[in-house]
Motif scaffolding. Sequence first.
Motif: not given
Length: 412
Positions: A74, A77, A80, A143, A146, A259, A263, A393
């Motif tokens: 988490t 991301f 990100v 990814t 996750s 996540y 994000m 993403d």
Amino acid sequence: MPAFTLDMFQTAGVAMLLFVLGRFLTNRIEFLKRCCIPAPVVGGLIFALVHLALYAGGILQLTFDDNVKDFFMTLFFTSVGYTACFRLLKKGGKKVFVFLGIAILMVVMQNVLSSVLTLTITDWDPRLGLCTGSIPMVGGHGTAGSYGNTMEKELFIEGAKVLAMASATFGLVAGSLMGGPTARSIINKYHLHSVENTEEVMEISDETADEKAKAERVDIDSFTNAAILLIVASGLGTLLTYAFNSIVVFGVKFTFPTYIGSMVIAAIIRNFCDAKRIVLPSKAIDLWGNVSLSIFLAIALMSLKLWELASLAGPMVIMLAAQTLLMFLFARFVVFNAMGRDYEAAVMTSAFCGFGMGATPNAMANMQVLTKRYGPAPQAYFIVPLVGSLFIDFCNGIIITGFLNILPMIAG
């Protein structure tokens, strides 16, 4: 068979030792370095293979604590999310939006292909095929880990994580090996060459020197502030994810990975700060993200139950071969033409193979090899990381979620 469960601290300790092993090997084995295989992936896969041998011999089966993995997943991301600067997207011009558009089209095509093959050649849960689609291909190991975890824990789809991780590893290698030869054939066929024109180098930032220095500074204060920003956004994001997961549209209940909310919250904070001219510790956030990714990947790879691949191996080979062919045809005939049929487009074609089947570092490595030989490609060096690292993403997560919720209705 004897079984042993490692707690949170033991799991993290083993993961870090495997990261060190992976870093040692990637620094010394040219193939691993050329294909940009992450160190925790190398170390984690070696451990997974050893664990497979122990399991097959009836010697030992290990179980690992997932809490530490989920925490660092988490955090990564969320970091990100803090890179999603929509001001940069707007400044990038038309080609950025074109490249993002064809990347989104590729995500959809990867998932359509995996879904069709799953429904026609396997008796799997139709959602399991997505673990050979954009989850590992465009999404990469982060990814894959996750969504594989979400599909196993929340959707009860066995084998999702190991299939996604195996596919992501294949994608890293295939994308690295495919990109260079594809672009070189285009350059030679059309006699393309670099055009050195400083006016084509796009200025993407209007930050002052002081603001840039503040964003790049890494000291105890910036590192602490980065941790605060990441943890607060992660905490608020879990609440947002719960809200997303309670949405029901036409009787369909949507399932989002943990996540996604983090994000979104991070992106909101980032763009609010940009609007108010508040400088975030971007370098420190990036460092936190890289560390979190390394820990997450090491644990995710070492905890793979490779014996679960036995029943999935045959269809997986067919589906990954189909994804490779799709990527080659799409990059060669769609990306090159859509991006302008010039030298910059050829370089972006090589990069597209890298991040479309692996990760943005693979794309950058593919471009680096080409530009060293044929000359600079400033537009490609701006557009590819902007789309590959920042925006795809978000789009990939939304599209994957849509497929996860629609496929059961189609199959049923």
